[in-house]
Design an enzyme around this catalytic site. Structure first.
Site, PDB file in Angstrom:
ATOM      1  N   TYR A   1      43.718   6.022 -76.021  1.00  0.00           N
ATOM      2  CA  TYR A   1      43.410   4.669 -76.567  1.00  0.00           C
ATOM      3  C   TYR A   1      41.872   4.489 -76.698  1.00  0.00           C
ATOM      4  O   TYR A   1      41.364   3.516 -76.920  1.00  0.00           O
ATOM      5  CB  TYR A   1      43.907   3.617 -75.803  1.00  0.00           C
ATOM      6  CG  TYR A   1      45.644   3.931 -75.395  1.00  0.00           C
ATOM      7  CD1 TYR A   1      46.327   3.907 -76.369  1.00  0.00           C
ATOM      8  CD2 TYR A   1      46.019   3.988 -74.228  1.00  0.00           C
ATOM      9  CE1 TYR A   1      47.675   4.189 -76.186  1.00  0.00           C
ATOM     10  CE2 TYR A   1      47.388   4.292 -73.941  1.00  0.00           C
ATOM     11  CZ  TYR A   1      48.324   4.329 -74.945  1.00  0.00           C
ATOM     12  OH  TYR A   1      49.584   4.457 -74.925  1.00  0.00           O
ATOM     13  N   GLY A   2      41.265   5.577 -76.534  1.00  0.00           N
ATOM     14  CA  GLY A   2      39.844   5.371 -76.520  1.00  0.00           C
ATOM     15  C   GLY A   2      39.173   6.355 -75.802  1.00  0.00           C
ATOM     16  O   GLY A   2      39.637   7.620 -75.631  1.00  0.00           O
TER      17      GLY A   2
ATOM     18  N   ASP B   1      52.487   6.535 -65.335  1.00  0.00           N
ATOM     19  CA  ASP B   1      51.681   7.552 -66.265  1.00  0.00           C
ATOM     20  C   ASP B   1      51.118   8.608 -65.383  1.00  0.00           C
ATOM     21  O   ASP B   1      50.047   9.011 -65.250  1.00  0.00           O
ATOM     22  CB  ASP B   1      50.710   6.831 -67.250  1.00  0.00           C
ATOM     23  CG  ASP B   1      50.339   7.749 -68.344  1.00  0.00           C
ATOM     24  OD1 ASP B   1      51.158   8.827 -68.588  1.00  0.00           O
ATOM     25  OD2 ASP B   1      49.429   7.539 -68.965  1.00  0.00           O
TER      26      ASP B   1
ATOM     27  N   VAL C   1      36.222   7.710 -72.374  1.00  0.00           N
ATOM     28  CA  VAL C   1      35.461   7.395 -71.220  1.00  0.00           C
ATOM     29  C   VAL C   1      33.978   8.218 -71.159  1.00  0.00           C
ATOM     30  O   VAL C   1      34.063   9.244 -71.559  1.00  0.00           O
ATOM     31  CB  VAL C   1      36.022   7.660 -69.867  1.00  0.00           C
ATOM     32  CG1 VAL C   1      35.208   7.305 -68.646  1.00  0.00           C
ATOM     33  CG2 VAL C   1      37.414   7.391 -69.919  1.00  0.00           C
TER      34      VAL C   1
ATOM     35  N   LYS D   1      34.946   2.770 -69.356  1.00  0.00           N
ATOM     36  CA  LYS D   1      36.133   3.268 -70.354  1.00  0.00           C
ATOM     37  C   LYS D   1      36.065   2.219 -71.441  1.00  0.00           C
ATOM     38  O   LYS D   1      36.173   1.150 -71.491  1.00  0.00           O
ATOM     39  CB  LYS D   1      37.463   2.901 -69.398  1.00  0.00           C
ATOM     40  CG  LYS D   1      38.603   3.130 -70.195  1.00  0.00           C
ATOM     41  CD  LYS D   1      39.774   3.462 -69.173  1.00  0.00           C
ATOM     42  CE  LYS D   1      40.912   3.864 -70.164  1.00  0.00           C
ATOM     43  NZ  LYS D   1      42.219   4.229 -69.372  1.00  0.00           N
TER      44      LYS D   1
ATOM     45  N   GLY E   1      41.507   9.662 -74.171  1.00  0.00           N
ATOM     46  CA  GLY E   1      42.828   9.714 -74.056  1.00  0.00           C
ATOM     47  C   GLY E   1      43.424   8.836 -75.469  1.00  0.00           C
ATOM     48  O   GLY E   1      42.597   9.068 -76.549  1.00  0.00           O
TER      49      GLY E   1
ATOM     50  N   LEU F   1      33.058  11.588 -71.173  1.00  0.00           N
ATOM     51  CA  LEU F   1      33.637  12.365 -70.030  1.00  0.00           C
ATOM     52  C   LEU F   1      35.166  12.827 -70.165  1.00  0.00           C
ATOM     53  O   LEU F   1      35.736  13.595 -69.817  1.00  0.00           O
ATOM     54  CB  LEU F   1      33.709  11.271 -68.901  1.00  0.00           C
ATOM     55  CG  LEU F   1      32.559  11.027 -68.008  1.00  0.00           C
ATOM     56  CD1 LEU F   1      32.675   9.869 -67.062  1.00  0.00           C
ATOM     57  CD2 LEU F   1      32.206  12.324 -67.263  1.00  0.00           C
ATOM     58  N   GLY F   2      35.616  11.957 -71.148  1.00  0.00           N
ATOM     59  CA  GLY F   2      37.115  12.255 -71.809  1.00  0.00           C
ATOM     60  C   GLY F   2      37.592  11.514 -72.779  1.00  0.00           C
ATOM     61  O   GLY F   2      37.102  10.321 -72.787  1.00  0.00           O
TER      62      GLY F   2
HETATM   63  N1  LIG Z   1      36.027   7.289 -63.568  1.00  0.00           N
HETATM   64  C1  LIG Z   1      35.923   8.526 -64.395  1.00  0.00           C
HETATM   65  N2  LIG Z   1      35.045   9.360 -63.926  1.00  0.00           N
HETATM   66  C2  LIG Z   1      35.245  10.514 -64.620  1.00  0.00           C
HETATM   67  N3  LIG Z   1      36.004  10.920 -65.531  1.00  0.00           N
HETATM   68  C3  LIG Z   1      36.933  10.116 -65.851  1.00  0.00           C
HETATM   69  C4  LIG Z   1      36.924   8.762 -65.321  1.00  0.00           C
HETATM   70  N4  LIG Z   1      37.803   8.117 -65.946  1.00  0.00           N
HETATM   71  C5  LIG Z   1      38.508   9.045 -66.960  1.00  0.00           C
HETATM   72  N5  LIG Z   1      37.894   9.995 -66.844  1.00  0.00           N
HETATM   73  C6  LIG Z   1      38.004  10.986 -67.883  1.00  0.00           C
HETATM   74  O1  LIG Z   1      38.654  10.670 -68.932  1.00  0.00           O
HETATM   75  C7  LIG Z   1      39.824  11.126 -69.299  1.00  0.00           C
HETATM   76  C8  LIG Z   1      40.615   9.913 -70.069  1.00  0.00           C
HETATM   77  O2  LIG Z   1      40.550   8.685 -69.275  1.00  0.00           O
HETATM   78  P1  LIG Z   1      41.717   7.901 -69.105  1.00  0.00           P
HETATM   79  O3  LIG Z   1      43.060   8.569 -68.728  1.00  0.00           O
HETATM   80  O4  LIG Z   1      41.428   6.546 -68.162  1.00  0.00           O
HETATM   81  O5  LIG Z   1      41.988   7.322 -70.750  1.00  0.00           O
HETATM   82  P2  LIG Z   1      43.373   7.127 -71.556  1.00  0.00           P
HETATM   83  O6  LIG Z   1      42.810   6.841 -72.865  1.00  0.00           O
HETATM   84  O7  LIG Z   1      43.885   5.734 -70.962  1.00  0.00           O
HETATM   85  O8  LIG Z   1      44.246   8.245 -71.586  1.00  0.00           O
HETATM   86  P3  LIG Z   1      45.577   8.577 -71.597  1.00  0.00           P
HETATM   87  O9  LIG Z   1      45.890   9.238 -72.861  1.00  0.00           O
HETATM   88  O10 LIG Z   1      45.999   9.645 -70.611  1.00  0.00           O
HETATM   89  O11 LIG Z   1      46.293   7.522 -71.058  1.00  0.00           O
HETATM   90  C9  LIG Z   1      40.349  11.208 -67.945  1.00  0.00           C
HETATM   91  O12 LIG Z   1      41.430  12.320 -68.116  1.00  0.00           O
HETATM   92  C10 LIG Z   1      39.173  12.014 -67.259  1.00  0.00           C
HETATM   93  O13 LIG Z   1      39.193  13.603 -67.527  1.00  0.00           O
END
Ligand SMILES: Nc1ncnc2c1ncn2[C@@H]1O[C@H](COP(=O)(O)OP(=O)(O)OP(=O)(O)O)[C@@H](O)[C@H]1O
Length: 379
Positions: A42-43, A152, A45, A60, A40, A37-38
């Site tokens: 640190y990892g 954030d 999703v 996540k 970021g 799904l995406g």
């Molecule tokens: N519950 C969810 N349902 C659908 N898509 C999601 C969900 N959680 C996260 N995503 C997708 O995954 C991407 C990254 O998620 P998230 O921001 O939690 O990760 P992160 O590694 O902490 O990112 P960041 O570098 O922004 O801090 C989000 O921008 C979104 O597009």
């Protein structure tokens, strides 16, 4: 005991209990991986399906190599604590670890995030902007009432459930801490960073306060209204910011900076309250409620001409959107190993240029493979 100390104690207790109660299950027996799904800093999703319940959810994953267990537990417990609010992403009581990852499960946001529906240089329709502003204000108000600061607030951390944003939810509590937490200076800044954070000197600390979220919220409303950022960084060396700060100091006598002229005086008043340079005078996010019935954008021919005249400036900011997108990918390579207590912040990750996430990114098969050996809390 103050309410803040009490909250800190509750969080710590939750984290201890979660750490103790991790159980081992074979994830592949329970979940089917559907898609990525995406990603970021640190990892990433994943969208998965719970086989027995035939239920879709998001998982996540955080790389153990770059995530301290304490940080993972903190993010999971904070997410659980806030989960009851309708504008905060729901977190299930499902947390586990694999050989390479810490992970927890959340409700699935089927329409992506706010970033994905925004075209550079094109704002969303005003009704949608207001809808988003109101829901996000409710979410922030809820968090702040519990002395938690998100830290954030940005487009990609606002998940959407439909393209018209009738239902949006704040997500990603990886940087969330209690008010009063000491912040150190950052190695870079984002357009969302408040001025008091941007000017922090090497030896300085800043006490975490909800006003930092309010600033980012103000910048975000500007972004979704226009499709670009108001400035690159809230420092006087940034001409766009300097103009805004100057105007704020004497709005009666100075000209409205050009990129703000497209807004009505009603909403300029709101922006001035959310984006007060002095954090002590910044109003809470919920202030937007007072402005929902008045028009936010001017649409006269004259104003449109002004905006077009200013296209160079707008392009610069559109590039900034792209800059952010590039960096969001580059961020993925950076680590989260620094302590959750000492501040390294998302900004350090933003400045990791040139990284190639795709090369590093494990395939879905590899991820599923890695999940053979999991310990899972599945209450
Ligand atoms: N519950 C969810 N349902 C659908 N898509 C999601 C969900 N959680 C996260 N995503 C997708 O995954 C991407 C990254 O998620 P998230 O921001 O939690 O990760 P992160 O590694 O902490 O990112 P960041 O570098 O922004 O801090 C989000 O921008 C979104 O597009």
């Amino acid at each position: 005991m103050s309410e803040m100390d009490e909250n800190e104690e509750i969080l710590q207790e939750m984290m201890n209990l979660t750490a103790k109660s991790l159980r081992h299950i074979d994830l592949k027996e329970h979940y089917r991986v559907i898609m990525d799904l995406g990603a970021g800093s640190y990892g990433h999703v994943l969208q998965v399906e719970h086989k027995a319940r035939d239920k879709s959810m998001a998982i996540k994953l955080m790389k153990k190599k770059s995530t301290k267990k304490e940080s993972f537990l903190m993010e999971y417990c904070v997410s659980l604590c806030l989960s009851s609010h309708p504008n905060i992403i729901g977190t299930y009581t499902v947390a586990f670890e694999t050989n390479k990852y810490f992970a927890f499960a959340q409700e699935l946001a089927p329409a992506g995030d706010l970033y994905s529906i925004l075209e550079p240089g094109v704002g969303l329709p005003e009704t949608i902007v207001k809808r988003c502003a109101m829901q996000l204000a409710e979410a922030l108000d809820f968090m702040h009432s519990k002395a938690l600061v998100h830290r954030d607030v940005k487009l990609d951390n606002i998940l959407i459930f439909d393209k018209d944003c009738h239902n949006i939810k704040l997500a990603d509590f990886g940087l969330t801490r209690l008010e009063g937490f000491l912040l150190s200076p950052m190695s870079g800044t984002l357009p969302y960073s408040a001025p008091e954070l941007c000017i922090l000197e090497e030896s300085d600390n800043l006490e975490l306060d909800s006003s930092l979220d309010v600033w980012a919220f103000g910048v975000l409303i500007f972004c979704i209204s226009t499709g670009y950022f108001p400035w690159d960084t809230a420092l006087c060396k940034d001409k766009n910011y300097e103009e805004f700060a100057l105007w704020q100091s004497n709005p009666e006598h100075l000209d409205i900076p050009s990129s703000w002229k497209q807004f009505t005086h009603h909403v300029l008043d709101m922006f001035q309250k959310l984006l007060k340079i002095n954090p002590d005078k910044r109003r809470p996010a919920i202030e937007v409620q007072k402005y929902l019935k008045v028009p936010w954008k001017k649409c006269s021919l004259k104003e449109n001409t002004n905006i077009l005249d200013n296209s160079k400036y707008l392009n610069k900011n559109v590039d900034n959107m792209n800059f952010l997108q590039d960096n969001a990918q580059n961020e993925s390579k950076s680590t989260r190993n620094s302590s959750t207590i000492s501040e390294d912040s998302s900004m350090a990750n933003i400045s990791a240029h040139g990284a190639n996430w795709e090369e590093q990114r494990p395939s879905l098969d590899e991820l599923a493979e890695d999940m053979d050996n999991v310990s899972l809390t599945d209450n």
